[in-house]
Scaffold this active site. Structure first.
Site, PDB file in Angstrom:
ATOM      1  N   ASP A  77     -14.228  14.159 -22.195  1.00 25.54           N
ATOM      2  CA  ASP A  77     -12.779  14.075 -22.394  1.00 25.54           C
ATOM      3  C   ASP A  77     -12.344  14.374 -23.622  1.00 25.54           C
ATOM      4  O   ASP A  77     -12.227  13.511 -24.511  1.00 25.54           O
ATOM      5  CB  ASP A  77     -11.997  12.897 -21.692  1.00 25.54           C
ATOM      6  CG  ASP A  77     -10.437  12.838 -21.971  1.00 25.54           C
ATOM      7  OD1 ASP A  77      -9.943  13.877 -22.154  1.00 25.54           O
ATOM      8  OD2 ASP A  77      -9.751  11.662 -21.717  1.00 25.54           O
ATOM      9  N   ASP A 113     -16.509   9.200 -19.896  1.00 25.89           N
ATOM     10  CA  ASP A 113     -15.219   9.217 -19.045  1.00 25.89           C
ATOM     11  C   ASP A 113     -15.547   9.666 -17.649  1.00 25.89           C
ATOM     12  O   ASP A 113     -14.622   9.676 -16.866  1.00 25.89           O
ATOM     13  CB  ASP A 113     -14.358  10.410 -19.598  1.00 25.89           C
ATOM     14  CG  ASP A 113     -12.834   9.900 -19.443  1.00 25.89           C
ATOM     15  OD1 ASP A 113     -12.444   8.787 -19.275  1.00 25.89           O
ATOM     16  OD2 ASP A 113     -12.021  10.687 -19.639  1.00 25.89           O
ATOM     17  N   LYS A 119      -7.773  14.756 -28.793  1.00 23.19           N
ATOM     18  CA  LYS A 119      -8.009  13.758 -29.316  1.00 23.19           C
ATOM     19  C   LYS A 119      -8.459  13.841 -30.601  1.00 23.19           C
ATOM     20  O   LYS A 119      -8.845  15.018 -31.230  1.00 23.19           O
ATOM     21  CB  LYS A 119      -8.964  12.800 -28.462  1.00 23.19           C
ATOM     22  CG  LYS A 119      -8.865  12.516 -27.248  1.00 23.19           C
ATOM     23  CD  LYS A 119      -9.937  11.899 -26.546  1.00 23.19           C
ATOM     24  CE  LYS A 119      -9.595  11.229 -25.178  1.00 23.19           C
ATOM     25  NZ  LYS A 119      -8.417  10.295 -25.032  1.00 23.19           N
ATOM     26  N   ARG A 170      -5.634  10.635 -14.398  1.00 22.29           N
ATOM     27  CA  ARG A 170      -4.630  10.558 -12.950  1.00 22.29           C
ATOM     28  C   ARG A 170      -4.442  11.684 -12.437  1.00 22.29           C
ATOM     29  O   ARG A 170      -3.963  11.643 -11.245  1.00 22.29           O
ATOM     30  CB  ARG A 170      -3.280   9.769 -13.602  1.00 22.29           C
ATOM     31  CG  ARG A 170      -2.790  10.793 -14.649  1.00 22.29           C
ATOM     32  CD  ARG A 170      -1.714  10.195 -15.358  1.00 22.29           C
ATOM     33  NE  ARG A 170      -2.118   9.417 -16.370  1.00 22.29           N
ATOM     34  CZ  ARG A 170      -1.535   8.289 -17.369  1.00 22.29           C
ATOM     35  NH1 ARG A 170      -0.163   8.441 -16.990  1.00 22.29           N
ATOM     36  NH2 ARG A 170      -2.141   7.860 -18.293  1.00 22.29           N
ATOM     37  N   ASP A 183      -4.020  14.862 -22.147  1.00 20.28           N
ATOM     38  CA  ASP A 183      -5.044  14.025 -22.389  1.00 20.28           C
ATOM     39  C   ASP A 183      -4.751  12.835 -21.081  1.00 20.28           C
ATOM     40  O   ASP A 183      -5.717  11.997 -20.932  1.00 20.28           O
ATOM     41  CB  ASP A 183      -4.852  13.210 -23.768  1.00 20.28           C
ATOM     42  CG  ASP A 183      -6.190  12.558 -24.147  1.00 20.28           C
ATOM     43  OD1 ASP A 183      -7.133  12.676 -23.414  1.00 20.28           O
ATOM     44  OD2 ASP A 183      -6.093  11.713 -25.247  1.00 20.28           O
ATOM     45  N   LYS A 224     -13.255   8.581 -11.001  1.00 15.88           N
ATOM     46  CA  LYS A 224     -12.903   9.341 -12.311  1.00 15.88           C
ATOM     47  C   LYS A 224     -14.204  10.030 -12.804  1.00 15.88           C
ATOM     48  O   LYS A 224     -15.013   9.181 -13.419  1.00 15.88           O
ATOM     49  CB  LYS A 224     -12.095   8.650 -13.240  1.00 15.88           C
ATOM     50  CG  LYS A 224     -11.899   9.830 -14.589  1.00 15.88           C
ATOM     51  CD  LYS A 224     -10.899   9.087 -15.242  1.00 15.88           C
ATOM     52  CE  LYS A 224     -10.816  10.044 -16.817  1.00 15.88           C
ATOM     53  NZ  LYS A 224      -9.776   9.430 -17.886  1.00 15.88           N
ATOM     54  N   GLU A 230      -5.625  13.138 -18.173  1.00 13.65           N
ATOM     55  CA  GLU A 230      -6.086  13.966 -17.175  1.00 13.65           C
ATOM     56  C   GLU A 230      -6.649  13.241 -16.001  1.00 13.65           C
ATOM     57  O   GLU A 230      -6.524  13.554 -14.867  1.00 13.65           O
ATOM     58  CB  GLU A 230      -7.070  14.881 -17.696  1.00 13.65           C
ATOM     59  CG  GLU A 230      -8.517  14.231 -18.090  1.00 13.65           C
ATOM     60  CD  GLU A 230      -8.474  13.178 -18.915  1.00 13.65           C
ATOM     61  OE1 GLU A 230      -7.641  12.856 -19.757  1.00 13.65           O
ATOM     62  OE2 GLU A 230      -9.395  12.355 -18.916  1.00 13.65           O
TER      63      GLU A 230
END
Ligand code: BES
Ligand code: MN
Ligand code: ZN
Length: 508
Positions: A272, A290, A279, A353, A349, A267, A351
Site C-alpha cells: 500500500d 497490508d 503516503k 474498504r 489511500d 484485506k 483503498e
C-alpha cells in the site's frame, strides 16, 4: 514461498533423566515477596537451594526474562533455564495466556538448541495445550531471503512438556490442535513477512493454492479479466494502478456434516503506497503487511479444514497492489462496486474498504450465518487502541462471541461502537457513498462504510457481521516479546478458530 519447519510436540511425566534434552525450562514468578520458583520437577533439596539463590542470581521473574544455569544430575539436561512469567498472585494458578507467553518466550529465546523440556506448572490438559501452543508459536524464523544461514540460530525442533497430565486421554488431540495452530500462525507470519517484490496478487493466489494442497478445500481464483467482466469495481479500481494485476481468491471448506456456515473476508493489499494520495516515505516499507487480513482468513480456513470441524467455512481474499501510476484511480473517480453500489474515491489511500466491499458483497450472496472481515484498515485503529489490541465492530450477536473467543484464545481485542452520526459523513456529492468521512474515530468511520455492503440473509434481515481492524497488532515493529516475533505476528487466527469452535459447541 512459506515453508516453515514444524515443531514436534510431546508430553511426559516420567523421570527427567529418561528424557534427555538440551535444556529444562522452569518458571519463576514475581511474587509479593520477590522472585518465586514455580512448581517444578526438581528434587525438594535442589529446588530449595535454587529458590534461595534467585535474588543473588539476578532472577526477578519478570516476563521474558531468561536465565541459564548449569544442569543438575537429576535434570538429564546440560542446562536449567529459569523463565520469567511476570506477576503472580500467591496461591493462584497461572492463566493460560501467561503459560503461552512464558513457553513461547523461552522457546523463542532458546533458538539454536534442538530439544527443550518445558516444566511449567500445569493444572489440566488446557494448560498443557497452552504451553504447547506458546512453544509452537515461539519456534519460528524467517530466513527465506538470506543468501546464507551461517550464524543464524534455527528454531527449537522438539519440545516435550513435563506434566502429570501426560497420559490424559484428551492430551493427544490437544497437542495436535496446538501444532496446527502453530502452523497456521507461522504460515500467516511468513506471508506477511514476504517482500512485495515476491508477494504480489498473482503470487499470493499461487501461495494460497500451494498452502491448500492436501487439504479438503476448493480454491477458486478470479484473475483481472474475470474480475472486470463480473463487475468487481472495488478490487479493480484499487489494483489498476499496478503492473501486477489484482486477484480475488475463494477458499472453501464444505464438509458434508456441517452445522454452521461462516464467511471470512480478508484485506489483501500486497503493498500500500497510498496510490495517487501517496503516503510519506517514513515507514512505508511496513505496508508490505497490508495483506495480513487475507493471510489470516486463508490460514484460519485451512486450520478448520485440518481439524475437520463440522462447519462450512469460506475465505475470501481481496488482493490488489495499491500503486500510483498513469493507470491508477484518481481522487474524485467513481467506482461501481460488485453488486452495483457506486463509490466516489476521495482518497486513494482509503483503498482497503474498496476491495473489502467487493468481498463482503460476494460473501453475502451465499447467505452465510455470519460474515467476519479482517483488515489492516486504518491508522486510526493504532490511535484508538494501540499496537497490540485489535478493534472489533459490527452486530452485537457476532462481536460479543468474538470478544469471548479472543479472551479464551489469549488475544487482545476490544469492541468499539458504530455511532449513527458517522453515517452521513460518508455521503458523496456525486455517488452513493464516498470512501472517506469523519476523521475522528476513523476506525469506526471505515467500519460504517463496510456495513453498507453487508447483504441480507434469506430471512430478509442483514447478515450478522463483524469487522476486525488489525492495523496495529498484525505487525510488530518493536522488540519481540512472549511468543511474538518481530514483523508479522499472525494475530487473530486463534480468535477466529476459537470463535468457530464456540459456534459449533452452541449448535451441538
Ligand atoms: N493500510 C492502511 C492502514 C494502516 C496504517 C495499516 C498503519 C497499518 C498501519 C490503510 O489503507 C490506510 O492508508 N488508511 C488510511 C485511511 C484514511 C485515508 C481515511 C489511514 O488510516 O490513514
Ligand atoms: Mn491505504
Ligand atoms: Zn491499506
Amino acid at each position: 514461498m512459506v515453508k516453515n519447519t514444524e515443531i514436534n510436540l510431546s508430553a511426559f511425566s516420567r523421570d527427567l533423566k529418561k528424557a534427555p534434552s538440551d535444556a529444562v525450562v522452569i518458571g519463576v514468578g514475581q511474587g509479593s515477596d520477590g522472585p518465586a520458583l514455580l512448581e517444578n520437577p526438581l528434587t525438594a533439596k535442589s529446588a530449595e537451594a535454587l529458590s534461595e539463590s534467585l535474588k543473588v542470581l539476578g532472577v526477578t521473574g519478570a516476563a521474558d526474562q531468561l536465565v541459564r544455569l548449569p544442569g543438575l544430575p537429576e535434570t538429564g539436561a546440560g542446562v536449567i533455564v529459569l523463565a520469567g512469567v511476570g506477576k503472580i498472585r500467591d496461591g493462584q494458578q497461572l492463566s493460560e495466556e501467561t503459560l503461552r507467553r512464558a513457553a513461547g518466550s523461552a522457546v523463542r529465546q532458546l533458538a539454536g538448541l534442538t530439544t527443550v523440556v518445558l516444566a511449567l506448572p500445569t493444572a489440566g490438559v488446557a494448560d498443557v495445550a497452552a504451553v504447547a501452543e506458546g512453544a509452537a508459536m515461539g519456534a519460528y524464523s524467517f530466513t527465506e531471503y538470506r543468501s546464507s544461514t551461517d550464524g543464524l540460530k534455527e528454531p527449537v525442533r522438539n519440545v516435550a512438556v513435563f506434566t502429570e497430565f501426560a497420559a490424559d486421554k484428551g492430551l493427544q488431540p490437544a497437542l495436535t490442535r496446538a501444532a496446527l495452530i502453530g502452523k497456521a500462525v507461522n504460515a500467516t507470519r511468513s506471508l506477511v513477512n514476504q517482500p512485495p517484490s515476491h508477494l504480489y496478487p498473482e503470487s499470493f493466489a499461487e501461495a494460497a493454492k500451494e498452502l491448500s494442497k492436501g487439504l479438503p478445500v476448493k480454491v477458486t481464483v478470479w484473475d483481472e479479466k474475470r474480475l472486470e467482466k463480473e463487475g468487481f469495481g472495488g478490487i479493480m479500481g484499487v489494483g489498476k494502478g499496478s503492473t501486477r494485476q489484482p486477484r480475488l481468491v475463494k477458499v472453501e471448506y464444505a464438509p458434508t456434516k456441517a452445522t454452521a456456515k461462516i464467511a471470512l473476508v480478508g484485506k489483501g493489499i500486497t503493498f500500500d503506497t497510498g496510490g495517487i494520495s501517496i503516503k510519506p516515505a517514513l515507514g512505508m516499507g511496513d505496508m508490505k503487511s497490508d495483506m495480513a487480513g487475507a493471510a489470516v482468513v486463508l490460514n484460519t480456513v485451512l486450520a478448520i479444514a485440518g481439524l475437520g470441524l463440522p462447519v462450512k467455512a469460506t475465505a475470501w481474499l481481496c488482493i490488489a497492489e495499491n500503486m500510483p501510476s498513469g493507470a491508477a484511480s484518481r481522487p474524485a473517480d467513481v467506482l461501481t462496486m460488485f453488486g452495483g453500489k457506486t463509490v466516489e474515491v476521495l482518497n486513494t489511500d482509503a483503498e482497503g474498504r474498496l476491495v473489502m466491499a467487493d468481498g463482503i458483497v460476494a460473501a453475502s450472496q451465499e447467505f452465510p450465518d455470519a460474515i467476519i472481515d479482517v483488515a489492516t484498515l486504518t491508522g486510526a485503529q493504532l490511535i484508538a487502541l494501540g499496537n497490540r489490541t485489535a478493534g472489533v465492530m459490527g452486530a452485537d450477536s457476532v462481536t460479543g462471541p468474538l470478544k469471548a473467543a479472543a479472551d479464551r484464545a489469549g488475544e487482545l481485542v476490544w469492541p468499539m461502537p458504530l455511532p449513527e452520526e458517522l453515517r452521513p459523513s460518508i455521503d458523496s456529492q456525486v455517488a452513493d457513498l464516498a470512501n472517506i468521512g469523519e476523521r475522528h474515530g476513523g476506525m469506526m468511520t471505515a467500519a460504517v462504510f463496510l456495513r453498507e455492503f453487508v447483504g441480507k440473509g434469506k430471512d430478509g434481515e442483514p447478515i450478522p457481521w463483524a469487522h476486525i481492524d488489525i492495523a496495529g497488532p498484525s505487525f510488530n515493529n518493536g522488540s519481540p516479546y512472549g511468543y511474538t516475533h518481530k514483523q508479522g505476528t499472525g494475530c487473530t487466527v486463534r480468535t477466529l478458530l476459537a470463535y468457530v469452535e464456540d459456534v459449533l459447541a452452541q449448535a451441538a
